[in-house]
Design an enzyme around this catalytic site. Structure first.
Site, short mmCIF file in Angstrom:
data_model
loop_
_atom_site.label_atom_id
_atom_site.label_comp_id
_atom_site.label_asym_id
_atom_site.label_seq_id
_atom_site.Cartn_x
_atom_site.Cartn_y
_atom_site.Cartn_z
N ASP A 26 40.14 22.18 39.78
CA ASP A 26 39.03 22.56 39.28
C ASP A 26 38.55 21.88 37.98
O ASP A 26 37.46 21.83 37.73
CB ASP A 26 38.99 24.22 38.53
CG ASP A 26 39.07 25.20 39.80
OD1 ASP A 26 38.37 24.99 40.72
OD2 ASP A 26 39.56 26.33 39.47
N TYR A 67 34.72 31.89 41.42
CA TYR A 67 36.04 32.47 40.54
C TYR A 67 35.38 32.44 38.99
O TYR A 67 35.16 31.58 38.53
CB TYR A 67 37.32 31.76 40.74
CG TYR A 67 38.06 32.43 41.55
CD1 TYR A 67 38.73 33.56 40.90
CD2 TYR A 67 38.38 32.60 43.01
CE1 TYR A 67 39.69 34.64 41.67
CE2 TYR A 67 39.45 33.11 43.57
CZ TYR A 67 40.22 34.37 42.96
OH TYR A 67 40.56 35.27 43.75
#
Length: 742
Positions: A362, A450
């Site tokens: 990420d 997410y």
């Protein structure tokens, strides 16, 4: 004379504490994120250098030189400590800037250190440890590149319009109104270094589109900087691979491929929304409990410097990685120089090409910039202090994120400690208790589907908790029967794919100074003759301590037995009882490795091999990952394994603990519409271990002691006002303590 000496000691201690606080406050701005003024000054300075030929980041061409990222460049630790520990001048502030040089024969990514701020006058090239070059294909994807991908998807979906329209019940990618298609792109973008090939899956563009796959996935090669030269390499539909969109359409029309027909779109299909449904027994006209501050906040915030109940620290939200804390002190004594989020990954498995390729790293999506607005009463209590953040990533001017960080004190509704001392005759000798309140520093990162909730919690007894809670939408792909080996069917044609979340933190501990050592403590059984009954034997546990003298010895692999106590201590400083002052790391995690060691993408996340690795501090080993790891994990710019490969001595040294926490997530029907936070929070504690002479929360005046008075009535002893405000309760404190048969 003795009294005078004692008074001098008290004065020295008080002066030392005051000076420590003053220097901590003085040094905190060294860690503050870049201001809007600084960002604009850096941009103006770099755009003023003719040979760089910089243009706007959002201009349509990919063949350009432009700024990708701008964030604070941290000072070297020894420079920062001069300000923090001696009150000396702070080192000049600098910016780390990533520039994409696409408008040249051999495009490259170059990083610069620009300063001094706020009026930059110079820049130097920044390199990674070992001087590894960064391939241009390793750069994060930008908004302009997405625009070209959308254009190409428009052409692809136009060719396959009839197929998609019939499959989805009237949805299309272009020329649509309320029945549109959207997409999610998958990373890493290829199977080896130098590639830029992305699997893209189409979804219905409705609320929560992440769990609305339509069963059409396409592999686009977008390596060339001329989008006209991009190509389609593969298409997946109806569990079959095709070499082109045209081949798929031809076989669809001729009946050679099984046609997929999704259920008709209707209001009932909005399973991905937050709209309440089902029966609830909770009254809708009564609010739930809320946090209150009867006399106002008990913490103090001055820019990025925070103080609370003996704690003080500075913080920043690094654009590429996220929340970080610096110069963490308790009662003026530093516990840690840095505790910082480094990386978050989610590695998936599945049956469709998009699912089997998904390995999200990420920081490569600039995780720290996805700190969107927090909702009062939901993300943070209404009483919280909300802070705005500013980031400069893939933009031409700083971007303002309103209320993106919050700070608040809360009660845990659990005593920090308590004891009821029974007299075993229906009464008691005393009751003592202390409520447990903590300060919370919180932000979130929403990396597409997410949502990560990042917390630092500071307790009254010198404990720090570092925690991440996961929520948001699961990453879902089109259901196939074989997909049940890799996940769970959560709706019609929707498979929730299994995945493992791993989070990596850097914990630079300075326990009573920089000279620290590390040991693990376990138990061993001992068997010896009972000294008071020689014919018998005693079997019991005995402390077994292992001092770890080198970095390799202190790198613990997943899959191996993990010690129960992880103890960092100062061998040169002892508490009142003769024990070396220390802190220990305590895990709350269910993590495991995600790939075999050395297998392709695993090289880019070599930190994930270890729940804990301890290294000697080096200014050349500032981070464990990089913004390039997502799109080139095969030959990473930052290789964490190099940090422990030289096997440095770690006895009586400045030590850094690298902590990996995480959990396996096998999606289930209750993940619809979103993953819930209970049971999906992991992290670690830093707990004092003989650092103090006694529990430091004894200084809290919120303690309550109840003893039976001479008349048998409870006598309450407290150090804070009894009446705390009608918004909490209008009833006075009462405690009886007796018990009897009925």
């Amino acid at each position: 004379m003795r009294l005078l000496f004692l008074l001098q000691l008290v004065c020295l201690a008080g002066c030392s504490t005051s000076r420590s606080r003053e220097w901590a406050h003085h040094g905190a701005p060294m860690f503050a994120d870049l201001t809007v003024r600084e960002m604009k000054a850096v941009r103006e300075y770099l755009h003023g250098i003719p040979e760089m030929e910089l243009t706007n980041a959002r201009s349509k061409s990919l063949k350009k030189n432009s700024i990708l990222l701008m964030e604070l460049h941290l000072p070297k630790k020894y420079e920062a400590l001069r300000a923090l520990d001696r009150g000396q001048a702070k080192p000049p502030r600098q910016a780390r800037v990533i520039i994409q040089f696409g408008n040249q024969t051999k495009p490259n990514i170059t990083e610069y250190i620009v300063g001094p701020l706020p009026s930059p006058k110079s820049h130097i090239v920044k390199t990674f440890k070992g001087g590894r070059p960064t391939q241009f294909e390793a750069r994060p994807i930008t908004a302009v590149e997405y625009e070209h991908i959308v254009d190409m998807l428009g052409k692809i979906t136009t060719t396959a319009h009839k197929l998609l329209f019939e499959t989805t019940g009237g949805f299309s990618f272009t020329n649509c109104s309320d029945r549109c298609l959207t997409f999610s792109d998958i990373a890493p973008r290829g199977l080896g270094p130098g590639e830029r090939r992305s699997w893209i899956m189409l979804q219905k563009f409705v609320e929560g589109y992440f769990i609305h796959p339509v069963g059409f996935e396409v592999l686009i090669n977008h390596q060339d900087l001329d989008p006209e030269k991009w190509t389609v390499e593969k298409v997946w539909y109806s569990s079959t691979y095709f070499d082109s969109v045209e081949e798929l359409v031809e076989k669809y029309e001729s009946g050679e491929v099984e046609k997929v027909k999704l259920p008709d779109h209707s209001d009932d299909d909005f399973f991905s929304t937050y709209v309440p449904r089902g029966h609830s027994n909770t009254p809708t006209n009564i609010h739930g409990p809320k946090l209150v501050e009867p006399q106002g906040p008990r913490y103090h915030v001055d820019h990025n410097f925070v103080e609370y109940a003996g704690w003080s620290f500075a913080y920043r939200v690094r654009s590429s990685a996220g929340l970080q804390v610096f110069d963490l002190r308790f009662n003026g004594e530093r516990i840690a120089y840095e505790i910082s989020l480094q990386e978050a990954i989610a590695f998936y498995a599945g049956d469709t090409p998009a699912a089997m390729q998904t390995k999200y790293i990420d920081a490569g999506w600039a995780m720290g910039t996805s700190t969107y607005e927090l909702a009062p009463g939901i993300d943070c209590p209404e009483i919280a202090t909300f802070v705005d953040l500013y980031h400069y990533f893939d933009t031409d001017k700083p971007v303002h994120y309103k209320n993106a960080l919050c700070i608040f004190e809360m009660t845990t509704a659990m005593p920090l400690r308590r004891h009821f001392n029974s007299n075993f005759q229906g009464g008691y000798n005393f009751f003592g208790g202390l409520e447990n309140t903590v300060l919370v520093l919180r932000t979130t990162s929403t990396v597409y589907n997410y949502d990560y909730i990042w917390d630092f919690l500071f307790y009254l007894n010198g404990v720090v908790e570092v925690k991440v809670s996961a929520s948001g939408y699961i990453h879902a792909t089109f259901f196939t029967p074989n997909g049940l080996h890799y996940g769970t069917k959560v709706y019609n044609y929707v498979l929730g794919n299994l995945h493992t979340h791993l989070i990596h933190y850097k914990v630079d501990l300075d326990i009573a100074g920089r000279e620290n050592s590390f040991e693990t403590v376990d138990l061993k059984y001992v068997n010896f003759t009972n000294p008071w009954s020689p014919k018998d034997f005693i079997v019991q546990s005995k402390l077994h301590r292992t001092e770890h003298k080198t970095e390799r010895s202190a790198a613990f692999r997943f899959g191996k037995k993990f010690p129960r106590y992880l103890h960092f201590y100062n061998p040169n400083e002892k508490n009142k009882w003769g024990h070396q002052k220390g802190y220990r790391v305590q895990f709350n995690s269910h993590a495991d490795s995600v790939l075999p060691r050395g297998w392709k993408e695993e090289n880019g996340i070599s930190w994930s091999r270890y729940p804990l690795a301890v290294t000697r501090h080096k200014d050349s080993e500032t981070t464990s990952s990089s913004i390039y790891a997502q799109n080139d994990p095969w030959e990473p710019a930052v290789s964490f394994e190099d940090y422990i490969r030289n096997n440095d001595d770690i006895v009586n040294q400045d030590l850094v603990a690298w902590v990996t926490v995480g959990f396996l997530h096998v999606p289930h029907s209750e993940d619809i519409p979103n993953t819930a936070t209970p049971g999906n929070a992991v992290g670690f504690f830093l707990r004092p271990f003989n650092f103090f002479d006694e529990d430091p929360s004894l200084s809290s005046k919120s303690t309550v002691i109840v003893r039976p008075g001479p008349d048998g009535k409870p006598k309450v002893q407290r150090w804070t006002p009894e009446v705390i405000g009608h918004c909490v309760t209008d009833k006075p404190f009462f405690y009886n303590g007796t018990y009897a048969g009925v």
